[in-house]
Enzyme design. Structure first.
Site, short mmCIF file in Angstrom:
data_model
loop_
_atom_site.label_atom_id
_atom_site.label_comp_id
_atom_site.label_asym_id
_atom_site.label_seq_id
_atom_site.Cartn_x
_atom_site.Cartn_y
_atom_site.Cartn_z
N TYR A 47 0.82 -1.22 0.00
CA TYR A 47 0.00 0.00 0.00
C TYR A 47 0.86 1.27 0.00
O TYR A 47 0.36 2.38 -0.22
CB TYR A 47 -0.95 0.06 1.21
CG TYR A 47 -1.92 -1.08 1.35
CD1 TYR A 47 -2.11 -2.00 0.33
CD2 TYR A 47 -2.67 -1.26 2.51
CE1 TYR A 47 -3.00 -3.07 0.47
CE2 TYR A 47 -3.55 -2.31 2.66
CZ TYR A 47 -3.71 -3.22 1.64
OH TYR A 47 -4.58 -4.26 1.80
N HIS A 105 0.58 -11.75 2.35
CA HIS A 105 -0.49 -11.00 1.69
C HIS A 105 -1.31 -11.86 0.70
O HIS A 105 -2.53 -11.76 0.63
CB HIS A 105 0.10 -9.79 0.98
CG HIS A 105 -0.89 -8.69 0.74
ND1 HIS A 105 -0.56 -7.37 0.81
CD2 HIS A 105 -2.21 -8.72 0.44
CE1 HIS A 105 -1.64 -6.63 0.56
NE2 HIS A 105 -2.65 -7.44 0.32
N1 LIG Z 1 -5.63 -8.79 1.98
C1 LIG Z 1 -5.94 -8.31 0.79
O1 LIG Z 1 -5.55 -8.86 -0.26
C2 LIG Z 1 -6.81 -7.10 0.69
C3 LIG Z 1 -7.44 -6.79 -0.54
C4 LIG Z 1 -8.26 -5.66 -0.58
C5 LIG Z 1 -8.43 -4.89 0.56
N2 LIG Z 1 -7.79 -5.20 1.73
C6 LIG Z 1 -7.94 -4.37 2.96
O2 LIG Z 1 -9.32 -4.23 3.24
C7 LIG Z 1 -9.65 -2.85 3.30
C8 LIG Z 1 -11.08 -2.63 2.84
O3 LIG Z 1 -11.31 -3.15 1.55
P1 LIG Z 1 -11.53 -2.21 0.28
O4 LIG Z 1 -10.80 -0.95 0.49
O5 LIG Z 1 -11.22 -3.05 -0.92
O6 LIG Z 1 -13.11 -2.00 0.21
P2 LIG Z 1 -14.29 -1.54 1.20
O7 LIG Z 1 -13.79 -1.15 2.52
O8 LIG Z 1 -15.36 -2.58 1.08
O9 LIG Z 1 -14.84 -0.27 0.41
C9 LIG Z 1 -14.16 0.94 0.37
C10 LIG Z 1 -15.01 1.90 -0.47
O10 LIG Z 1 -16.31 2.01 0.12
C11 LIG Z 1 -16.61 3.35 0.41
N3 LIG Z 1 -17.25 3.34 1.74
C12 LIG Z 1 -16.71 3.03 2.94
N4 LIG Z 1 -17.62 3.12 3.92
C13 LIG Z 1 -18.77 3.50 3.34
C14 LIG Z 1 -20.07 3.77 3.82
N5 LIG Z 1 -20.36 3.67 5.11
N6 LIG Z 1 -21.02 4.13 2.93
C15 LIG Z 1 -20.74 4.24 1.62
N7 LIG Z 1 -19.52 4.00 1.09
C16 LIG Z 1 -18.55 3.64 1.94
C17 LIG Z 1 -15.30 4.10 0.38
O11 LIG Z 1 -15.49 5.37 -0.21
P3 LIG Z 1 -15.10 6.74 0.56
O12 LIG Z 1 -13.62 6.74 0.75
O13 LIG Z 1 -15.60 7.77 -0.43
O14 LIG Z 1 -15.87 6.71 1.84
C18 LIG Z 1 -14.44 3.27 -0.56
O15 LIG Z 1 -14.60 3.67 -1.90
C19 LIG Z 1 -8.59 -2.20 2.40
O16 LIG Z 1 -8.51 -0.82 2.57
C20 LIG Z 1 -7.37 -2.97 2.81
O17 LIG Z 1 -6.87 -2.47 4.06
C21 LIG Z 1 -7.00 -6.32 1.81
#
Ligand SMILES: NC(=O)c1ccc[n+]([C@@H]2O[C@H](COP(=O)([O-])OP(=O)(O)OC[C@H]3O[C@@H](n4cnc5c(N)ncnc54)[C@H](OP(=O)(O)O)[C@@H]3O)[C@@H](O)[C@H]2O)c1
Length: 272
Positions: A47, A105
């Site tokens: 990241y 990861h």
């Molecule tokens: N281990 C892995 O391979 C892996 C892969 C992917 C992700 N991750 C981790 O998991 C975390 C979360 O996953 P993600 O970032 O893919 O997706 P997520 O948390 O499901 O979604 C993030 C998106 O949703 C929006 N959002 C968040 N809360 C909201 C709410 N209450 N209402 C409406 N929209 C909302 C955010 O927009 P705004 O910013 O505009 O609020 C952002 O665009 C990552 O940041 C990372 O730390 C790990």
């Protein structure tokens, strides 16, 4: 904040995801999240924000022992010497002497899993991480890792939200006392437009995203929603003052599909 307990780890049920949060925004969001009551922060080497996450941790003033910090080792650092060196680099960027959870990861078939897990267990023994675990491991890989790893594994961090059936991974983790940590828990923001979740939330005065996160934690799953917006930080953590009924939980489970994965990361294993 409730915890998910797993092989000795106490993982705060809601954490802050930080993928794509960069620079000052990242440091500010981490600081604000901690001031609002978050205690679990999820970052990763790939990241490229560990330094800013560390700045946010320090700016918050929250004492170290109250925090639960996860980072993840990128797949090009899975050879034992690289794993140890890159973990030291992560700690230097975060300005921490240890993290709470250190994850592989993604699986990397190019490096024997036994060697990588041996190195992961070794850095734990050296005191660089309190707990270790994996991410994006299939059921078959969880079984293999369990058999090969000299130290207990605390979790598998996987994509999980109402559109994706993860029952097999959940069962495998439960069998081995491992937690499931749900990434993309609000389906990358798509959940906010979900009519069924919004309807369920009406009775409780909650949004679709809050119903979704509540559904996850009610399964004893930890979730790490990411947001760049302060108001959504509060929204995503305000889920501990209501409880979904068995019927509502069932209705949400019915939305899942085995093909509900949102992103093809290209280097993903063959999911079973
Ligand atoms: N281990 C892995 O391979 C892996 C892969 C992917 C992700 N991750 C981790 O998991 C975390 C979360 O996953 P993600 O970032 O893919 O997706 P997520 O948390 O499901 O979604 C993030 C998106 O949703 C929006 N959002 C968040 N809360 C909201 C709410 N209450 N209402 C409406 N929209 C909302 C955010 O927009 P705004 O910013 O505009 O609020 C952002 O665009 C990552 O940041 C990372 O730390 C790990």
């Amino acid at each position: 904040m409730p915890f998910v307990e797993a092989n000795g780890a106490r993982i705060p049920a809601i954490g802050l995801g930080t993928w794509e949060l960069r620079g000052r925004t990242c440091a500010r969001i981490v600081e604000q999240a901690l001031k609002l009551g978050y205690r679990h922060i999820d970052t990763a080497q790939i990241y490229e924000n560990e330094r800013e996450v560390g700045e946010g941790l320090r700016a918050s003033g929250v004492r170290r022992h109250e925090l639960f910090v996860t980072t993840k080792i990128w797949t090009t650092h899975f050879a034992p010497n690289d794993l140890e060196r890159s973990t030291k680099e992560s700690l230097a960027k975060l300005r921490l002497s240890e993290v709470d959870l250190l994850l592989l990861h993604w699986p990397n078939p190019q490096v024997p899993l036994a060697e990588t897990l041996g190195a992961l267990a070794h850095v734990k023994k050296l005191g660089m991480s309190r707990h270790i675990g994996v991410s994006n491991f299939t059921v078959a890989l969880i079984e293999e890792a369990r058999a090969l790893c000299p130290e207990p594994l605390a979790c598998d961090q996987v994509e999980y939200h109402p559109y994706l059936d993860q029952s097999k991974v959940l069962e495998a983790c439960a069998r081995h006392g491992m937690a499931v940590i749900a990434y993309s828990p609000v389906a990358k923001g798509r959940i906010k437009n979900d009519q069924r979740l919004a309807q369920i939330g009406q009775a409780y005065g909650k949004t679709a995203a809050q119903v979704c996160l509540r559904w996850l934690v009610q399964q004893n799953v930890a979730a790490i929603p990411r947001t760049s917006k302060i108001e959504r930080l509060s929204e995503n953590i305000a889920i501990f003052d209501f409880e979904l009924s068995d019927d509502e939980m069932r209705q949400i489970f019915e939305m899942a599909s085995p093909k509900g994965r949102l992103t093809d990361y290209g280097f993903a294993p063959k999911w079973d």
